[in-house]
Design a protein around this motif. Structure first.
Motif, PDB file in Angstrom:
ATOM      1  N   TYR A  27       0.827  -1.212   0.000  1.00 31.78           N
ATOM      2  CA  TYR A  27       0.000   0.000   0.000  1.00 31.78           C
ATOM      3  C   TYR A  27       0.861   1.261   0.000  1.00 31.78           C
ATOM      4  O   TYR A  27       0.497   2.268  -0.606  1.00 31.78           O
ATOM      5  N   ALA A  28       2.013   1.195   0.676  1.00 33.03           N
ATOM      6  CA  ALA A  28       2.927   2.346   0.654  1.00 33.03           C
ATOM      7  C   ALA A  28       3.462   2.585  -0.758  1.00 33.03           C
ATOM      8  O   ALA A  28       3.573   3.734  -1.216  1.00 33.03           O
ATOM      9  N   LEU A  29       3.783   1.506  -1.474  1.00 32.88           N
ATOM     10  CA  LEU A  29       4.274   1.635  -2.846  1.00 32.88           C
ATOM     11  C   LEU A  29       3.199   2.214  -3.763  1.00 32.88           C
ATOM     12  O   LEU A  29       3.473   3.088  -4.597  1.00 32.88           O
ATOM     13  N   LEU A  30       1.968   1.741  -3.618  1.00 33.50           N
ATOM     14  CA  LEU A  30       0.883   2.248  -4.452  1.00 33.50           C
ATOM     15  C   LEU A  30       0.589   3.716  -4.127  1.00 33.50           C
ATOM     16  O   LEU A  30       0.312   4.521  -5.030  1.00 33.50           O
ATOM     17  N   THR A  31       0.673   4.066  -2.853  1.00 35.09           N
ATOM     18  CA  THR A  31       0.476   5.463  -2.469  1.00 35.09           C
ATOM     19  C   THR A  31       1.549   6.354  -3.080  1.00 35.09           C
ATOM     20  O   THR A  31       1.275   7.485  -3.484  1.00 35.09           O
ATOM     21  N   SER A  32       2.777   5.829  -3.178  1.00 35.41           N
ATOM     22  CA  SER A  32       3.855   6.620  -3.771  1.00 35.41           C
ATOM     23  C   SER A  32       3.604   6.897  -5.252  1.00 35.41           C
ATOM     24  O   SER A  32       4.011   7.939  -5.772  1.00 35.41           O
ATOM     25  N   LEU A  33       2.918   5.968  -5.940  1.00 30.46           N
ATOM     26  CA  LEU A  33       2.580   6.212  -7.340  1.00 30.46           C
ATOM     27  C   LEU A  33       1.618   7.391  -7.463  1.00 30.46           C
ATOM     28  O   LEU A  33       1.738   8.225  -8.363  1.00 30.46           O
ATOM     29  N   ALA A  34       0.648   7.461  -6.541  1.00 29.14           N
ATOM     30  CA  ALA A  34      -0.266   8.606  -6.544  1.00 29.14           C
ATOM     31  C   ALA A  34       0.487   9.881  -6.193  1.00 29.14           C
ATOM     32  O   ALA A  34       0.226  10.947  -6.766  1.00 29.14           O
ATOM     33  N   GLY A  35       1.443   9.779  -5.259  1.00 25.25           N
ATOM     34  CA  GLY A  35       2.235  10.945  -4.889  1.00 25.25           C
ATOM     35  C   GLY A  35       3.057  11.485  -6.036  1.00 25.25           C
ATOM     36  O   GLY A  35       3.382  12.685  -6.077  1.00 25.25           O
ATOM     37  N   ALA A  36       3.379  10.602  -6.999  1.00 22.87           N
ATOM     38  CA  ALA A  36       4.134  11.029  -8.179  1.00 22.87           C
ATOM     39  C   ALA A  36       3.222  11.543  -9.289  1.00 22.87           C
ATOM     40  O   ALA A  36       3.693  11.826 -10.391  1.00 22.87           O
ATOM     41  N   GLY A  37       1.909  11.628  -9.011  1.00 25.59           N
ATOM     42  CA  GLY A  37       0.980  12.192  -9.982  1.00 25.59           C
ATOM     43  C   GLY A  37       0.047  11.207 -10.639  1.00 25.59           C
ATOM     44  O   GLY A  37      -0.810  11.598 -11.438  1.00 25.59           O
ATOM     45  N   GLY A  38       0.183   9.921 -10.336  1.00 26.11           N
ATOM     46  CA  GLY A  38      -0.669   8.919 -10.975  1.00 26.11           C
ATOM     47  C   GLY A  38      -2.045   8.846 -10.347  1.00 26.11           C
ATOM     48  O   GLY A  38      -2.248   9.236  -9.191  1.00 26.11           O
ATOM     49  N   ALA A  39      -2.998   8.349 -11.119  1.00 22.77           N
ATOM     50  CA  ALA A  39      -4.339   8.059 -10.611  1.00 22.77           C
ATOM     51  C   ALA A  39      -4.383   6.579 -10.260  1.00 22.77           C
ATOM     52  O   ALA A  39      -4.285   5.724 -11.147  1.00 22.77           O
ATOM     53  N   VAL A  40      -4.491   6.264  -8.986  1.00 18.72           N
ATOM     54  CA  VAL A  40      -4.429   4.883  -8.504  1.00 18.72           C
ATOM     55  C   VAL A  40      -5.813   4.476  -8.009  1.00 18.72           C
ATOM     56  O   VAL A  40      -6.394   5.157  -7.159  1.00 18.72           O
ATOM     57  N   VAL A  41      -6.332   3.367  -8.553  1.00 18.77           N
ATOM     58  CA  VAL A  41      -7.654   2.872  -8.160  1.00 18.77           C
ATOM     59  C   VAL A  41      -7.499   1.441  -7.655  1.00 18.77           C
ATOM     60  O   VAL A  41      -6.970   0.583  -8.366  1.00 18.77           O
ATOM     61  N   LEU A  42      -7.963   1.190  -6.436  1.00 20.02           N
ATOM     62  CA  LEU A  42      -7.878  -0.124  -5.816  1.00 20.02           C
ATOM     63  C   LEU A  42      -9.277  -0.665  -5.589  1.00 20.02           C
ATOM     64  O   LEU A  42     -10.164   0.067  -5.142  1.00 20.02           O
ATOM     65  N   ALA A  43      -9.487  -1.927  -5.889  1.00 22.41           N
ATOM     66  CA  ALA A  43     -10.753  -2.594  -5.593  1.00 22.41           C
ATOM     67  C   ALA A  43     -10.541  -3.512  -4.401  1.00 22.41           C
ATOM     68  O   ALA A  43      -9.640  -4.364  -4.420  1.00 22.41           O
ATOM     69  N   GLU A  44     -11.339  -3.328  -3.362  1.00 24.83           N
ATOM     70  CA  GLU A  44     -11.162  -4.057  -2.112  1.00 24.83           C
ATOM     71  C   GLU A  44     -12.531  -4.461  -1.565  1.00 24.83           C
ATOM     72  O   GLU A  44     -13.536  -3.812  -1.849  1.00 24.83           O
ATOM     73  N   GLN A  45     -12.535  -5.502  -0.732  1.00 20.47           N
ATOM     74  CA  GLN A  45     -13.784  -5.849  -0.050  1.00 20.47           C
ATOM     75  C   GLN A  45     -14.087  -4.873   1.078  1.00 20.47           C
ATOM     76  O   GLN A  45     -15.251  -4.598   1.379  1.00 20.47           O
ATOM     77  N   ARG A  46     -13.040  -4.337   1.711  1.00 17.07           N
ATOM     78  CA  ARG A  46     -13.203  -3.373   2.795  1.00 17.07           C
ATOM     79  C   ARG A  46     -12.022  -2.408   2.735  1.00 17.07           C
ATOM     80  O   ARG A  46     -10.989  -2.728   2.124  1.00 17.07           O
ATOM     81  N   PRO A  47     -12.115  -1.241   3.370  1.00 16.47           N
ATOM     82  CA  PRO A  47     -11.003  -0.286   3.315  1.00 16.47           C
ATOM     83  C   PRO A  47      -9.732  -0.876   3.910  1.00 16.47           C
ATOM     84  O   PRO A  47      -9.759  -1.387   5.034  1.00 16.47           O
ATOM     85  N   PRO A  48      -8.618  -0.826   3.210  1.00 13.21           N
ATOM     86  CA  PRO A  48      -7.364  -1.339   3.767  1.00 13.21           C
ATOM     87  C   PRO A  48      -6.817  -0.378   4.820  1.00 13.21           C
ATOM     88  O   PRO A  48      -7.129   0.818   4.808  1.00 13.21           O
TER      89      PRO A  48
END
Length: 218
Positions: free
Chosen positions: A167-188
């Motif tokens: 999740y930290a890695l995916l958050t860093s992608l958004a921090g670099a300007g990307g649009a990150v979409v995650l599908a989950e059963q519940r909030p991580p």
């Protein structure tokens, strides 16, 4: 915040069954967006509709204001969209190293993100555990320059420590300007401030807002 990609009045049908019922889903850039819901809620279908792996029965997909509804999935990928599905996200007959070589970036970055993969480089991806396959699939996504990153259940099969790192890695992608979409059963856990959350129920939106608002109401 600017909208990177969006579903507009999106309907998706699987035979006689309608999975999305006129869904409006704006995805901002430089932000983590989480789609939550039970199995059958439509969260995976929403990702697939954005990626172009399922067609819309009606409605549109807009990417920075341009209608890409009829653009094939591989063309969306060339434009900078990376989709990591929950199943069949790696090439099972290829080795871990060969899977990584298919991505355009430096494989060393994948080893930095997931050093657990280093001793597995010579193994066929089909022999890996579920968590190891997720690491491989996500490391390929990290190597691919993308404006939109869509991931279905990113931490599936992972240990808590590896899940937190993911999740930290995916958050860093958004921090670099990307649009990150995650599908989950519940909030991580550990979502960054400003994370957007949409709850889907039977193909329609039941909640839209910041993740902190959603969890505070539970």
């Amino acid at each position: 915040m600017s909208v990177e990609i969006s579903l507009c009045s999106a309907h998706v049908r699987y035979g006689p069954l309608e999975a999305l019922h006129g869904l409006d889903l704006p995805v901002p850039s430089a932000t983590v967006t989480v789609l939550v819901g039970r199995n059958g809620s439509g969260r995976t279908t929403a990702l697939r509709a954005l990626a172009g792996t399922v067609p819309l029965a009606s409605g549109t997909v807009l990417w920075r204001g341009t209608d890409v509804t009829r653009l094939h999935a591989h063309d969306r990928a060339r434009r900078g969209l990376c989709f990591v599905p929950d199943l069949r996200a790696v090439y099972a007959t290829l080795t871990v190293a060969e899977n990584l070589e298919l991505a355009p970036g430096d494989p060393d970055r994948a080893m930095e993100a997931y050093p657990e993969l280093a001793p597995l480089l010579a193994r066929p991806a089909g022999t890996l555990s579920g968590g190891e396959r997720r690491m491989l699939a996500l490391s390929r996504a990290l190597l691919t320059p993308a404006r939109v990153v869509l991931v279905d259940e990113p931490a599936l099969g992972m240990s808590p420590a590896v899940s937190s790192r993911t999740y930290a890695l995916l958050t860093s992608l958004a921090g670099a300007g990307g649009a990150v979409v995650l599908a989950e059963q519940r909030p991580p856990p550990g979502l960054p401030p400003g994370t957007l959350l949409h709850e889907l129920r039977r193909g329609s939106l039941a909640f839209s807002g910041e993740a902190a608002e959603f969890t505070a109401g539970r």
